[in-house]
Design a protein around this motif. Structure first.
Motif, PDB file in Angstrom:
ATOM      1  N   LEU A 119       0.867  -1.187   0.000  1.00  0.00           N
ATOM      2  CA  LEU A 119       0.000   0.000   0.000  1.00  0.00           C
ATOM      3  C   LEU A 119       0.903   1.235   0.000  1.00  0.00           C
ATOM      4  CD1 LEU A 119      -2.727  -0.939   2.669  1.00  0.00           C
ATOM      5  CD2 LEU A 119      -2.985  -0.933   0.186  1.00  0.00           C
ATOM      6  N   SER A 120       0.532   2.240  -0.805  1.00  0.00           N
ATOM      7  CA  SER A 120       1.326   3.467  -0.841  1.00  0.00           C
ATOM      8  C   SER A 120       0.979   4.333   0.370  1.00  0.00           C
ATOM      9  CB  SER A 120       1.015   4.242  -2.127  1.00  0.00           C
ATOM     10  OG  SER A 120      -0.316   4.730  -2.028  1.00  0.00           O
ATOM     11  N   SER A 122      -0.279   7.302   0.328  1.00  0.00           N
ATOM     12  CA  SER A 122      -1.612   7.929   0.180  1.00  0.00           C
ATOM     13  C   SER A 122      -2.717   6.891   0.450  1.00  0.00           C
ATOM     14  CB  SER A 122      -1.781   8.587  -1.187  1.00  0.00           C
ATOM     15  OG  SER A 122      -1.532   7.658  -2.194  1.00  0.00           O
ATOM     16  N   ASP A 123      -2.455   5.619   0.092  1.00  0.00           N
ATOM     17  CA  ASP A 123      -3.432   4.560   0.439  1.00  0.00           C
ATOM     18  C   ASP A 123      -3.563   4.455   1.953  1.00  0.00           C
ATOM     19  OD1 ASP A 123      -3.826   3.769  -2.203  1.00  0.00           O
ATOM     20  OD2 ASP A 123      -2.159   2.340  -2.138  1.00  0.00           O
ATOM     21  N   LYS A 124      -2.420   4.533   2.623  1.00  0.00           N
ATOM     22  CA  LYS A 124      -2.444   4.344   4.092  1.00  0.00           C
ATOM     23  C   LYS A 124      -3.158   5.502   4.787  1.00  0.00           C
ATOM     24  CE  LYS A 124       1.555   1.400   3.968  1.00  0.00           C
ATOM     25  NZ  LYS A 124       2.995   1.352   3.872  1.00  0.00           N
ATOM     26  N   LEU A 127      -6.743   4.931   4.264  1.00  0.00           N
ATOM     27  CA  LEU A 127      -7.143   3.812   5.121  1.00  0.00           C
ATOM     28  C   LEU A 127      -7.357   4.269   6.566  1.00  0.00           C
ATOM     29  CD1 LEU A 127      -7.503   0.799   5.294  1.00  0.00           C
ATOM     30  CD2 LEU A 127      -5.044   0.541   5.539  1.00  0.00           C
ATOM     31  N   GLN A 156     -12.158   5.730  -0.321  1.00  0.00           N
ATOM     32  CA  GLN A 156     -11.123   4.704  -0.231  1.00  0.00           C
ATOM     33  C   GLN A 156     -10.574   4.424  -1.624  1.00  0.00           C
ATOM     34  OE1 GLN A 156      -9.962   3.450   2.927  1.00  0.00           O
ATOM     35  NE2 GLN A 156     -11.019   5.408   3.166  1.00  0.00           N
ATOM     36  N   THR A 157      -9.262   4.306  -1.725  1.00  0.00           N
ATOM     37  CA  THR A 157      -8.641   4.093  -3.035  1.00  0.00           C
ATOM     38  C   THR A 157      -8.888   2.647  -3.482  1.00  0.00           C
ATOM     39  OG1 THR A 157      -6.597   3.337  -2.014  1.00  0.00           O
ATOM     40  CG2 THR A 157      -6.780   5.706  -2.439  1.00  0.00           C
ATOM     41  N   GLU A 158      -8.711   2.420  -4.798  1.00  0.00           N
ATOM     42  CA  GLU A 158      -8.915   1.074  -5.332  1.00  0.00           C
ATOM     43  C   GLU A 158      -7.954   0.086  -4.655  1.00  0.00           C
ATOM     44  OE1 GLU A 158     -11.584   0.723  -7.029  1.00  0.00           O
ATOM     45  OE2 GLU A 158     -11.223  -1.432  -7.170  1.00  0.00           O
ATOM     46  N   ALA A 159      -6.725   0.558  -4.399  1.00  0.00           N
ATOM     47  CA  ALA A 159      -5.739  -0.335  -3.770  1.00  0.00           C
ATOM     48  C   ALA A 159      -6.172  -0.705  -2.355  1.00  0.00           C
ATOM     49  CB  ALA A 159      -4.365   0.323  -3.753  1.00  0.00           C
ATOM     50  N   THR A 160      -6.666   0.272  -1.580  1.00  0.00           N
ATOM     51  CA  THR A 160      -7.074  -0.087  -0.203  1.00  0.00           C
ATOM     52  C   THR A 160      -8.264  -1.047  -0.253  1.00  0.00           C
ATOM     53  OG1 THR A 160      -8.541   1.809   0.037  1.00  0.00           O
ATOM     54  CG2 THR A 160      -6.300   2.079   0.891  1.00  0.00           C
TER      55      THR A 160
END
Ligand code: FAD
Length: 477
Positions: A119-120, A122-124, A127, A156-160
């Motif tokens: 997770l990047s 910005s994802d964190k 989150l 929430q991002t797609e990655a999260t």
């Protein structure tokens, strides 16, 4: 004279009622249609490996206080091992160790989240904001929407979504994000991650489930006067003067009782209820509960493919891998199997779990096995050299009920409209999803009702782990 107490169904709900009542000096009679106890948490004999293997790996969490109490009461707790860390394998194959710091909740896991390499930053940050928002009480809008919508509404991002929310929730609730209510998602994160520092720990049985519930628990119950009748299928509840007077078995035998606890799954219970109850408004929701499937793929290799005891696979078809040989319950050969041609005595046994496995329906076993092996080979190259000696696939199509929005309004309480009839099972009102904890809670609640009717106001239900002061202050929990 002691009251006659009859329990129908030997899954964890029925067993929990039996334990609670037996422990308080009220032995029962328990009727189970199958030749073994444990219900959906049980094992079967695999003829090729000649071992007892679990229908699926069952794990429990630190926040499951009633299940733990049940195991401690009966001496089963010694057969669970607590994993001190979780191992997440990211989409690129890198393994992240996830473990708590010696800090109060919710700070105990901050560093573990921060270190997740897939997770990047910005994802964190997204989150962390998402978790804070989820800790708030569920609003009317939250109630009506699936969790997938809530996640988008909370940026929430797609990655999260794919690499965090889905990974945790699909394992905990066995459903896709589109079919999970906000309340059920909130419960998982609050109880497991936010409220208490021990909530997230994963406990894994070190012996097959049959050894727990078939062997040890059976001894515990029967040595205290409870009778267990296996292969005894109940067809119908018998009524007399607005009371449940007993049950009629498939063999036509009538078993009479003073108190009746029916601990059947939601997809079975209506078949045994008298017609007056089937149409009762309090029980009308049962028919609308929907099932969700869980699949497990059991693999025996000629050598280890990983030394990890378990792994959570992120963004893959396989969700969890359990190294049963390392955990200890893998292979218990009998004298005959050690001499058979397909000698699995020294094989390395792994179990793959795929929850919410709707997408596997209609696919051939070979096809599924092929995909699983490709994933394992990509993560652990040793799999390419390993010879697959044997495999088994099991799909429980009605593993759990789907925690869709509104589901809790369909779940009845344990006290049925008939005073001496309790309904129990993971699907009844417990505040919990379909889990071993939910089943034990429901069994304890049914036992409490029976005890109350017998003039004993004993508290059977165990409290939750206490919420840390910091979590109360930060999240208002
Ligand atoms: C594949 C799979 C994986 C899972 N993984 C986990 C996990 O990792 N962690 C977790 O906490 N939970 C897990 N669960 C959920 C958990 O197993 C269930 O929530 C729990 O075991 C349900 O217990 P129960 O007593 O409510 O119902 P059941 O276990 O369904 O018990 C009902 C019993 O009634 C018996 N019965 C049915 N009809 C009759 C009849 N007519 N007469 C007499 N007896 C009858 C059945 O044979 C059964 O033994 C999993 C479930 C499955 C299927």
């Amino acid at each position: 004279m002691s009251p006659r107490i009859l329990i129908v169904g030997g899954g964890l709900a029925g067993l929990a009622s039996a334990v609670a009542l037996t422990d308080r000096g009220f032995p029962c009679t328990l009727l189970e249609s199958r030749p073994r106890l444990g219900g959906r948490a049980s094992s079967f004999r695999d003829p090729t490996s000649d071992t007892e293997i679990d229908n699926c790996q069952h794990v429990t969490l630190g926040c499951c206080t009633n299940f733990r109490h049940f195991c401690q009461t009966t001496g089963l707790a010694d057969y669970f091992q607590r994993e001190p860390a979780l191992f997440f394998v990211g989409p690129e194959g890198k393994t992240d160790r996830f473990a708590a710091d010696p800090l109060p909740a919710p700070l105990h896991l901050v560093r573990a989240f921060a270190r997740l390499s897939y997770l990047s930053w910005s994802d964190k940050i997204a989150l962390a904001r998402g978790l804070k928002a989820l800790a708030r009480p569920v609003s009317a809008q939250d109630e009506s929407e699936p969790f997938s919508e809530w996640l988008r509404r909370h940026h929430q991002t797609e990655a999260t979504i794919q690499r965090f929310w889905l990974v945790v929730l699909v394992s905990a609730l066995s459903e896709s994000l589109e079919r999970i209510s906000v309340g059920h998602a909130r419960k998982v994160f609050v109880d497991a991650f936010l409220a208490h520092r021990d909530g997230w720990y994963v406990d894994i049985p070190s012996v097959p489930l049959e050894e727990l519930y078939g062997g040890r628990l059976t001894n515990w119950l029967t040595s205290r006067g409870t009778e267990i009748r296996l292969q005894t299928s109940v067809e119908q509840i018998e009524m007399a003067d607005d009371r449940a007077s007993g049950v009629r078995l498939a063999s036509h035998e009538i078993v009479s009782t003073d108190e009746l606890i029916v601990a059947l799954p939601f997809f079975r219970v209506l078949t045994v209820l008298p017609s007056s109850l089937k149409s009762h408004p309090d029980l009308a929701g049962i028919e609308q509960l929907e099932p969700a499937p869980i699949s497990s793929i059991h693999l025996w290799f000629d050598r280890p493919i990983t030394e990890l005891r378990h792994a959570v696979l992120v963004d893959r078809v396989c969700q969890w891998v359990f190294n049963r040989t390392a955990i200890g319950a893998g292979h218990r050969p009998t004298a005959e199997s050690a001499t058979t041609e397909n000698n699995l005595d020294s094989a390395h046994y792994y179990q793959i779990v795929i929850s919410a496995s709707h997408h596997l329906a209609g696919r051939s076993k070979d096809d599924i096995l092929n995909d699983v092996l490709i994933e394992l080979q990509a993560i652990w190259p040793a799999t390419k050299q390993a010879k697959l000696l044997h495999s088994r696939q099991v799909t429980e199509h009605r593993a759990v009920f789907s925690p869709v929005p509104g589901v809790d309004s369909l779940r009845p309480t344990q006290q049925s409209p008939v005073a001496n009839l309790q309904l129990t099972g993971d699907w009844t009102q417990t505040g919990w999803p379909a889990t071993m904890e939910g089943a034990v809670r429901s069994g304890y609640l049914a036992a409490s009702n029976v005890l109350r009717r017998l003039g004993q106001n004993d508290t059977v239900l165990q409290s939750n782990l206490p919420t840390s002061l910091l979590s109360r202050w930060m999240f208002g929990l």
